[in-house]
Design a protein around this motif. Structure first.
Motif, short mmCIF file in Angstrom:
data_model
loop_
_atom_site.label_atom_id
_atom_site.label_comp_id
_atom_site.label_asym_id
_atom_site.label_seq_id
_atom_site.Cartn_x
_atom_site.Cartn_y
_atom_site.Cartn_z
N ASP A 94 0.83 -1.20 0.00
CA ASP A 94 0.00 0.00 0.00
C ASP A 94 0.88 1.26 0.00
N PRO A 126 3.39 1.14 -3.89
CA PRO A 126 2.69 0.37 -4.93
C PRO A 126 3.59 0.07 -6.12
N HIS A 143 -4.05 4.81 -10.87
CA HIS A 143 -3.89 5.32 -9.51
C HIS A 143 -5.20 5.02 -8.77
N LYS A 144 -5.19 3.95 -7.96
CA LYS A 144 -6.44 3.41 -7.42
C LYS A 144 -6.60 3.70 -5.92
N LYS A 162 -3.36 -1.33 -4.19
CA LYS A 162 -2.42 -0.47 -4.91
C LYS A 162 -1.20 -1.22 -5.43
#
Lengths: 607, 607
Positions: free
Chosen positions: A60, A63, A255-256, A260
């Motif tokens: 996280d 990433p 880009h989530k 990630k």
């Protein structure tokens, strides 16, 4: 942020609900009894606890990232962990021995999948997508394709992807535009843009095998003109070694909000962008047809059924992880004296009834969905391997009914469970370093990918309920009624309470099944206005039914002799499920059967 | 990512449910009629649409950051926007004219607060905390403190904070350890660490006025030994100009899942760390007692009631923003042909029944909670300003009952609404740049700060229900029954459906009130096991009651003559609320009244 696999609960399901003893009687599964399950799950638990889980928060923070135009570097540690994962044979668990697999039943494999996803959902997506590619090739690939790709995929040396989505084609695959041009040598050249491709590019394996939906030139419009292709990142030479770089490139990753560490790629097919096969033969990614032209969607659906089940398991996984973390915090955090005065001063918050309510809700949802998934896995095994055709057929029908529930219900519940996980932590839950916010962010993808909850609900309404006039659905109600009768016969107070809730829920369910089966054609808007509530109601009931079965087992003297403490917990958790989760079902019935009108009545310009 | 204030719905509530005409009859509010409300709301809507809302996503990308040991720089654009906000007089809206305020009723002010929070929740927190500080000083501050601080706070030149939480004291304020040492000049020196201090340090105003809970040396243990202090960032000279830097410093800000632009500070009092008053008088932050020693918690609760209401409004705000964004996407995104064949080919997804269900759910929750908040605001105005003491008392009782519901229910529903907002966007919803993920992340703090949902539920159970044996709670049920009778009398099909759902929900509510009032002392664990479900049930019913009242208005010929299209939408939305949200209430009753046992039964070591 540690993780310990819930071995006892998994093995309880496998032994008593999924009935591994019966699976072990199926030819080919003779060695896959309870002892094997136990041994495999224990090993799997260690790998996940020690190697994979510690990388979850790292993923996280750091990433996967995209660089140099078309490269993706994964989170530090992922590559090594993947090596350990494949070297341990974990990718090959459920795949056929013919291609180097271990041929274990899904009943065992699904539990291992749960562990891997609890440990690290971003990491687990890579093997999950490889499983999908293997499934597709086993189903429809030529002997040549199988010979070229399957062993490498099953060993995990190469990984797989599923390429469905395009910017204009999400849930609506009829809109796919990627095109495939036939070449004189029988191969195709593929051109187009695919988005949301999980592990579409990465550095953990030496080759990536893309399964790609595309239209052959001149194919019919819509879903009947879609074919499936294998497009490897590197072409494979006749001797199995890697050849030229194919003309497919990762132009960016997303880009989530969550997962990630899992690179979500935009793949460009046939742009001739970087040094590749395009230099020698002109642009276009070399692809190989899987099965026959224009049957791509059919093959993809077989693959998607496996993937949908696996995503449902992800919901259980993230819920379990969130639960474990919340329990830990609730034991450690001291705040206020309990309302019943049971402690002389402020104590750990696990003593507060509302914290208990939250933890029990998390636990009951997780155990309920786990038991449903376990029983569905056993049906899959019987459907694919049982010697009796009639038994196979019945189990296939059961499994297919359960897939949208395992996917839809387990993932929707994971949103609530991970939210409660944050809530148990209070203000600390909102601080990223605490870790539970990650589960909340990660979980939100689960109700979306591999078919949103609405797509699962369409499947449940259309293929699984209306197509046979509700017969399969109502046969399940009869099975629930049998469990009720057994609960009543036991006479135990908790069993009576469970039977009462099951009965109310089952009757509501039958009403809804009749409504759905009776109106899908005549009043489609009314039925589809309630399709997701129908899925939630049905998932709730079917998981509740398994909890009812679990309660019956746990109340038996044999089981109590085996592990009295565990069985007492199972009874309490099942009772909680009955009173706090199953009790929602009748209200959902009212919404569906009596509330359709107001869903679609508002004028479009009034929103 | 635009935002348009829902003026029509706000003014509908203000006119018909909150009855601004009655508020305008209260001395002091003569000019605060519907026309004023309309003019103020329109101006407020423009500022928020044009200036504040465009900074929302920017704040997520470029959060406030901490540097140089004790400085915080806010998101680019925030400082200018704050200047426009204060220069427009928006901070002063609801505050007394004696100190430069505009003295408008909360009925209008709350709607402006909703807009500001929809536009930019991170930004809005700064003025919200200032409101809290103003409230505390108005309630308990000496004339000198009022003279020194109120005008500057009300103009927004200075901002305020609330300092409650310490690492070991979150929900449990009895555990506060920050200490205050009396000085010969009547001031105090404050020492300690406060965490989670919203806008505890920033660069948007020239001074920050901290309201701080601390213990005077020798004070009693627990909550009865806590006092409230004003601790300004810069001391204020006799002429009102700023003097020395006080000994309070921001040592870090948190890395949060949402509301990232809002700096959440760790404040160190009395560490003598940087150049400050400590250099001349020795360490310790100079503080001024508010009111009397050891009554700090009492004053803070007054302040918290305002803040809790305001956080409830934040839930409505974020839900409205998420709704608007989802509607826009559903109109634009083309995917699949509608199931009823109403379009010849694929169309915008707003044509799909399940998308409509999601949008209607979002809309109905938002409108329902908005109507409840509006009616509660009107009660606040009457409670504080009505000339008749009996009217004041009744309204105070109504308002106090509603505060935990506005806070708890509106924020819990905002989690579901922002989740649906992401879901409507499908895969795009999970991509941060789309924007709806931010609302989902931002919303999660709302059920936690200013008292978690469980803390609100404790208030509802204890102070608001059990203390008077359920009298207030049951009097509300009688009012609901009156609305049912009016709905039945109207004879309209939607009104009959609403009356039916209200009746079932009210009866369930009365059962639960009896259970709660009857068992709080004897069986506290059983009652508090259901405290949050009781809050959710009650919030659901009370918002549904307002939707029932709204439906009655909207069905009237006078209202339809005013705006037929809006009234038709209100009827449909209220009907949807009845069938899809109110219908959940009876199931919750069962959980509370029949399900308490399994909540606390599991052995502690079995988790």
């Amino acid at each position: 942020m540690s993780y310990t696999a819930p071995l006892k609960d998994m093995l309880f399901n496998i032994e008593h609900l999924a009935r591994i003893d019966q699976i072990a009687q199926i030819p080919g599964f003779e060695d896959a009894g309870l002892e094997t399950a136990q041994a495999v799950l224990e090993e799997c638990g260690k790998l996940n606890r020690d190697v994979i889980a510690p990388l979850n928060w790292e993923g996280d923070k750091n990433p996967s990232f995209h660089h140099d135009g078309n490269q993706v570097t994964t989170t530090p540690g992922f590559k090594d962990a993947y090596k350990q994962f494949t070297e341990g044979g974990w990718q090959s668990l459920q795949h056929p021995a013919d291609f180097g697999g271990q041929g274990l039943p899904k009943t065992i494999g699904a539990a291992c999948g749960e562990m891997l996803n609890s440990a690290n959902m971003s990491f687990a997506l890579c093997p999950m997508l490889t499983d999908g590619a293997i499934e597709a090739l086993l189903t429809a690939g030529s002997d040549e394709l199988k010979a070229t790709y399957l062993e490498k995929l099953i060993s995990g040396e190469w990984t797989g992807t599923m390429n469905l989505t395009e910017p204009q084609a999400g849930s609506d695959l009829a809109a796919v535009r990627t095109r495939a041009e036939p070449q004189p040598d029988g191969t195709y050249k593929v051109f187009g843009t695919k988005i949301f491709i999980t592990y579409g590019e990465h550095d953990m394996a030496e080759n990536i095998v893309h399964l790609v939906l595309a239209r052959v030139q001149g194919a019919p419009e819509g879903v009947k003109g879609i074919s499936l292709f294998v497009v490897p990142k590197f072409l494979v030479k006749a001797d199995g070694s890697l050849g030229e770089r194919n003309d497919v490139h990762c132009v960016s990753i997303e880009h989530k909000m969550g997962i990630k560490a899992s690179p979500t790629a935009v793949l460009q097919y046939g742009d001739g962008m970087a040094a590749s096969i395009a230099d020698s033969t002109g642009p276009g990614a070399v692809g190989y047809l899987v099965g026959e032209e224009n049957r791509g969607l059919e093959y993809m659906f077989i693959m998607m059924n496996a993937a949908r089940y696996a995503v449902g398991v992800q919901g259980i996984s993230i819920a379990e992880r969130a639960y474990q973390k919340a329990v830990q915090y609730a034991r450690d955090r001291v705040q206020s004296r309990p309302v019943d005065g049971s402690l002389p001063a402020a104590g750990p918050i696990i003593h507060h009834p509302d914290v208990r309510r939250m933890l029990m809700t998390m636990r009951a949802y997780t155990e309920g969905c786990r038991s449903l998934a376990s029983v569905a896995a056993a049906a899959y095994d019987a459907a694919h391997h049982h010697p009796d055709a009639e038994v196979r057929k019945q189990n296939q029908s059961f499994y297919e009914f359960m897939v949208p529930l395992v996917k839809g219900y387990s993932t929707e519940m994971s949103l609530e469970v991970t939210s409660l996980g944050v809530q148990v932590h209070g203000g600390m839950g909102f601080i990223e370093e605490t870790g539970c916010a990650q589960y909340y962010r990660d979980a939100k993808i689960l109700t979306i990918y591999e078919g949103t909850t609405a797509i699962q609900a369409n499947d449940l309404v259309g293929r699984k309920t209306s197509r046979d006039g509700g017969q399969t659905a109502k046969a399940l109600a009869d099975q629930v009624a049998q469990t009720e009768a057994q609960l009543l016969a036991s006479g135990h107070a908790d069993a009576l309470a469970m039977a009462k809730r099951l009965k109310a829920a089952r009757e509501a369910y039958v009403d809804v099944v009749n409504f759905v089966a009776g109106n899908t054609k005549a009043k489609p808007n009314d039925v589809f206005a309630g399709s997701v509530p129908y899925l939630m109601l049905t998932g709730n009931l079917m998981a509740g039914w398994q909890m009812g079965r679990a309660m019956l087992v746990a109340l038996s003297p044999e089981a109590q002799a085996q592990d009295a403490a565990f069985m007492a917990s199972k009874v309490t958790t099942a009772r909680f499920y009955a009173d706090h989760i199953l009790s929602k079902v009748p209200g959902i019935r009212d919404s569906i059967v009596e509330g359709a009108g107001s869903v679609t009545e508002l004028a479009l310009d009034a929103f």
